[in-house]
Design an enzyme around this catalytic site. Sequence first.
Site, PDB file in Angstrom:
ATOM      1  N   HIS A 161       0.839  -1.209   0.000  1.00  0.00           N
ATOM      2  CA  HIS A 161       0.000   0.000   0.000  1.00  0.00           C
ATOM      3  C   HIS A 161       0.874   1.258   0.000  1.00  0.00           C
ATOM      4  O   HIS A 161       1.695   1.439   0.892  1.00  0.00           O
ATOM      5  CB  HIS A 161      -0.902  -0.016   1.235  1.00  0.00           C
ATOM      6  CG  HIS A 161      -1.829   1.164   1.310  1.00  0.00           C
ATOM      7  ND1 HIS A 161      -1.879   2.002   2.401  1.00  0.00           N
ATOM      8  CD2 HIS A 161      -2.728   1.651   0.411  1.00  0.00           C
ATOM      9  CE1 HIS A 161      -2.790   2.949   2.185  1.00  0.00           C
ATOM     10  NE2 HIS A 161      -3.318   2.761   0.994  1.00  0.00           N
ATOM     11  N   HIS A 174      -7.702   8.260  -3.454  1.00  0.00           N
ATOM     12  CA  HIS A 174      -8.125   6.940  -3.931  1.00  0.00           C
ATOM     13  C   HIS A 174      -9.176   7.003  -5.026  1.00  0.00           C
ATOM     14  O   HIS A 174      -9.405   6.015  -5.715  1.00  0.00           O
ATOM     15  CB  HIS A 174      -8.686   6.117  -2.754  1.00  0.00           C
ATOM     16  CG  HIS A 174      -7.660   5.813  -1.715  1.00  0.00           C
ATOM     17  ND1 HIS A 174      -7.423   6.648  -0.642  1.00  0.00           N
ATOM     18  CD2 HIS A 174      -6.783   4.783  -1.595  1.00  0.00           C
ATOM     19  CE1 HIS A 174      -6.464   6.131   0.113  1.00  0.00           C
ATOM     20  NE2 HIS A 174      -6.045   5.003  -0.438  1.00  0.00           N
ATOM     21  N   ARG A 187      -2.182  23.461 -12.375  1.00  0.00           N
ATOM     22  CA  ARG A 187      -2.173  22.074 -11.903  1.00  0.00           C
ATOM     23  C   ARG A 187      -2.331  22.109 -10.392  1.00  0.00           C
ATOM     24  O   ARG A 187      -1.373  22.414  -9.671  1.00  0.00           O
ATOM     25  CB  ARG A 187      -0.835  21.420 -12.293  1.00  0.00           C
ATOM     26  CG  ARG A 187      -0.597  20.036 -11.668  1.00  0.00           C
ATOM     27  CD  ARG A 187      -1.483  18.992 -12.314  1.00  0.00           C
ATOM     28  NE  ARG A 187      -1.277  17.634 -11.793  1.00  0.00           N
ATOM     29  CZ  ARG A 187      -2.129  17.041 -10.947  1.00  0.00           C
ATOM     30  NH1 ARG A 187      -3.197  17.664 -10.502  1.00  0.00           N
ATOM     31  NH2 ARG A 187      -1.897  15.796 -10.569  1.00  0.00           N
ATOM     32  N   CYS A 208       4.138  20.540 -16.276  1.00  0.00           N
ATOM     33  CA  CYS A 208       3.686  19.352 -15.559  1.00  0.00           C
ATOM     34  C   CYS A 208       4.396  18.141 -16.154  1.00  0.00           C
ATOM     35  O   CYS A 208       4.507  18.026 -17.382  1.00  0.00           O
ATOM     36  CB  CYS A 208       2.180  19.216 -15.702  1.00  0.00           C
ATOM     37  SG  CYS A 208       1.568  17.688 -14.993  1.00  0.00           S
ATOM     38  N   TYR A 265       5.596  10.824  -8.580  1.00  0.00           N
ATOM     39  CA  TYR A 265       6.346  11.372  -9.720  1.00  0.00           C
ATOM     40  C   TYR A 265       7.692  10.665  -9.882  1.00  0.00           C
ATOM     41  O   TYR A 265       8.753  11.241  -9.643  1.00  0.00           O
ATOM     42  CB  TYR A 265       6.493  12.886  -9.573  1.00  0.00           C
ATOM     43  CG  TYR A 265       5.163  13.616  -9.659  1.00  0.00           C
ATOM     44  CD1 TYR A 265       4.430  13.594 -10.841  1.00  0.00           C
ATOM     45  CD2 TYR A 265       4.643  14.300  -8.582  1.00  0.00           C
ATOM     46  CE1 TYR A 265       3.203  14.235 -10.938  1.00  0.00           C
ATOM     47  CE2 TYR A 265       3.409  14.953  -8.669  1.00  0.00           C
ATOM     48  CZ  TYR A 265       2.699  14.913  -9.853  1.00  0.00           C
ATOM     49  OH  TYR A 265       1.481  15.553  -9.944  1.00  0.00           O
TER      50      TYR A 265
END
Lengths: 569, 569
Positions: B138, B162, B237, B285, B422
């Site tokens: 997780h 989520h 963003r 981005c 990222y």
Amino acid sequence: MIRFAHSGIKNTTIFSIKNIINKNSSRYIKTTSCLLNLNDSHNFFNQNENLRQKNQTSKYLIGALGALGIGYFFSKNIAICEVDEKNDKKTSVEFGAVKEGLPFYTEDQVKQHNKTETGIWVSYKNGVYDITDFVEGHPGGNKIMWGAGHGLEPFWEKFPIHFKSEVFELLEEYRIGNLKKDETNKKPIEPKPDFYKDEPKRNPQLKVLTQKPFNAESPKEISAENLVTPLEFHFIRNHMPVPHIDTKTFKLEILNVSNGEKIEFSLDDLENKFNSVTIPVTLQCSGNKRKFMNELGQVQGLMWDVNAISTALWTGVLLKDLLIHCGIDLNDPKIKHVIFEGLDKDPAGVVYAASVPIEKVRSDNGDVLLAYKMNGQDIPLDNGYPLRIVVPGVIGARSVKWVGKIILSDVESQSFWQLNDYKVLSPSIKNLKEADFSKLKAVQESPIQSAICQPVDGNIIKRENGKFIAKGYAFSGGGNEIESVLVSIDNGQNWKNATLKKFDRPLYRSWAWTLWEAEFDIPEGKDQIEIVCTASDSNQNTQPESAKSIWNARGLLNNSWHRVKVNIQ
Amino acid sequence: MIRFAHSGIKNTTIFSIKNIINKNSSRYIKTTSCLLNLNDSHNFFNQNENLRQKNQTSKYLIGALGALGIGYFFSKNIAICEVDEKNDKKTSVEFGAVKEGLPFYTEDQVKQHNKTETGIWVSYKNGVYDITDFVEGHPGGNKIMWGAGHGLEPFWEKFPIHFKSEVFELLEEYRIGNLKKDETNKKPIEPKPDFYKDEPKRNPQLKVLTQKPFNAESPKEISAENLVTPLEFHFIRNHMPVPHIDTKTFKLEILNVSNGEKIEFSLDDLENKFNSVTIPVTLQCSGNKRKFMNELGQVQGLMWDVNAISTALWTGVLLKDLLIHCGIDLNDPKIKHVIFEGLDKDPAGVVYAASVPIEKVRSDNGDVLLAYKMNGQDIPLDNGYPLRIVVPGVIGARSVKWVGKIILSDVESQSFWQLNDYKVLSPSIKNLKEADFSKLKAVQESPIQSAICQPVDGNIIKRENGKFIAKGYAFSGGGNEIESVLVSIDNGQNWKNATLKKFDRPLYRSWAWTLWEAEFDIPEGKDQIEIVCTASDSNQNTQPESAKSIWNARGLLNNSWHRVKVNIQ
């Protein structure tokens, strides 16, 4: 592939080459070496024998001769050999030969064309050329006028950079006639000295491209296994004869053009009065992998395979520290470039030189080094003994060997290599003579690169082993760290992440290559596999799949995916 | 393309989606927004109406509703809409619905499975899931155990990250049964506040991807023409609702973990007590151009076209100067990372945070900025008012907006976005659940990039004009300057060097994009042209032709060649 080796033996022509090149064929292999031990300027192309051996035969022959230290060389010959692999035919061209159908001119007639008003003619062997339109575009500036109205031979012997096929091809485009020779005026030709008679002894395992100047690759198996290349296996890229420097009297000269100040340091000063640093740095010739770019379209330069690259532990003084010690203000707006002059020179006294922007030298992340040790030992003669510049992350051409002078200047080096050579042309420029180098920036940092070193093309892998391991290197210029190497045996349908081995370096200062290896199961039902690799770095850059969009007429910076075919048995 | 817009209106479901997704088809368009204005946790997927309008119809409808400030939204819905362009069919999937053939479990039975020994079960809507094997993987650590034996709804409302289709898909893979609901235990659900009720007014010309949080592209025509993007056109963003900060009481907190010292600055301190610098910086981005990577295989994230990138003149204090002013030793070996915490937070109080290595901050070529002005004006609310971090040359995710706290730390930010988001996965990882993010480095510098902004896909070019002009941008991270942009209308058979327009910047500190344009003759005999562009930079890096070898399941850093098709009439 045919490899041309050259020894110091004079007056012995084993091969020479005639016939006309077929430019439309698929592959060229060229010799672009400068040959200086020339005894007969009127016999530039001997025609004793055509190069008609099969590839394999030549390879063995050259290998055998090389082992005996004999080799062979072309007496003043520049050849383009075109190899049609399927038909195993070879053809060749002779430049400066009589061309049927063109008029004949006497030496006197040529002499009368020595200025713009009359037109500028030159002769070369049996050719007469009107170069009036070329004079302004001459990379060497108006020195070209020294030859106006004359035979080019004595000038080109002084500037042997001309002895390459591209120059000959260019010259032939200005051809207007044939030279009618006046035998009564002939003077006896004086024997020329061999400028290469004092070259150092080299490791015979290096893969030699040219002997004079000496250019050779590191063996693939050495690159595959050694994070630090052993000294005797480091690749060598020379532009001139190797200079022999008396270390007792040697002084490095630093000249600050901003205020005219000149400072000198002995080797002893450099080694003992400053902190020394040791940095792992990979140097790479900007022509590395050129031979693969050449397969897509003819490019100029030495046809390097994938090992014009090596790594050493370089020890020396940080140039930044030295300059600050000299009281030089590195933020002085009049100082824009740092020029490095070597002590190697051509017969006309032209020294090798290059420069880097002051930003590279003054940066905290620059690490430009004045190196006096390589892998903890004296730098070998071929690699710049006793002192060289090491510019990490930048193409090898700026890491000037045998450095004698450092100039802090408001303009970059005015050398041929800085202004007219190591620049990346647009793919739309198919021929160097179309290029306007003045509009392009000199290449400094080099892009991300990788190659497969083991196995090599044509290797046989035994099916019974079930698996095989591919190995190679990856490297990125500009201090970028290699983050991943992907390897595929199905043309990129599936990629395997290779295991990486690298130096632990600070961020932005990763100056050395990363070695990689990847294990594969031998696929069923195939008798040949093509291995391909590609890398990515901390700047997230990647390599182009094909060299097509990065193709440039100088054949620089081919960092496209490397492919190797192996056979399964 | 279908665009989903969301307003603040509650309890109104205009569309909801059912049917099963066909994973093998060619294109997906997804909504991945976090929807927080949820009133009925048991009615996650309403089934009032199928989304069966034609693409064109939906677009007009959405446009019209958007103009009225009404829009539409999915009440707690996450949908994957698959668009089969040829047949114009749309199908959809409902997660957590009853699945025929699976056993039914009561809420009590689920409750008994709340530890490793018994197996760990959770429910979601009508689904029961055995997540025992997932717990260790997780991304949010052992917080997952808060939900063991329970319905996931209340926890996911706290952690709305989520609410994206990938998470739902993953969950469905652990499905073991259906929930038999005990209606007698039902408690009334309390209405939840709308966390997005105070969002700023936005320029309706922005190309909106999601409303909550707000994510929108700059219009292509603006990028094509403006070296500095006008404030109201800068791409946005957001990860959370926009915070509203009282500038009178605001204090920036700097915490040095090395010695526990805490320093505070008011906005007035920052604006008046330090030198201000203004730097043109392009922020991009890391998901820019993701939609094209998604065409090669499904990836996760917002489906950005080519304009999740803009350029502004940022004014502020160099972070390096500020930290040195604070007496902080930037070479202290205990300081390895600089963490930026935003004042934007999710309903559970989790703030957006990211970090950069100390080397970026302390470098002379780093230029990390604490910015308080954008194009000479107050920073707009959406772009980080009153204070934001600008990390030039690095993906936008590290340029934390609404920054409230800076932490000098020996570890990087422990935020989800730094540790588990990222990062560039290997192309061999097809699904995020196979990923081990802990083995990958957080992306910082971004690779070379370019795009065509004019004309756009499907534009009509008039043959009678004889010529047309293509325009766009090119950008490279890490301070690398764009050196060339090549443009082709014959798939790279021939390249044209575009004319470049850029800021004059010091070497290694080229932080802004370059605009380019190239004129072409309209070729005879063609009624469609594909334009393609690719750039190279001062580090000699280039773009990959295809996104195939850089494909990654998060869809990050797609810098492959951009192609646009136009019609000739």
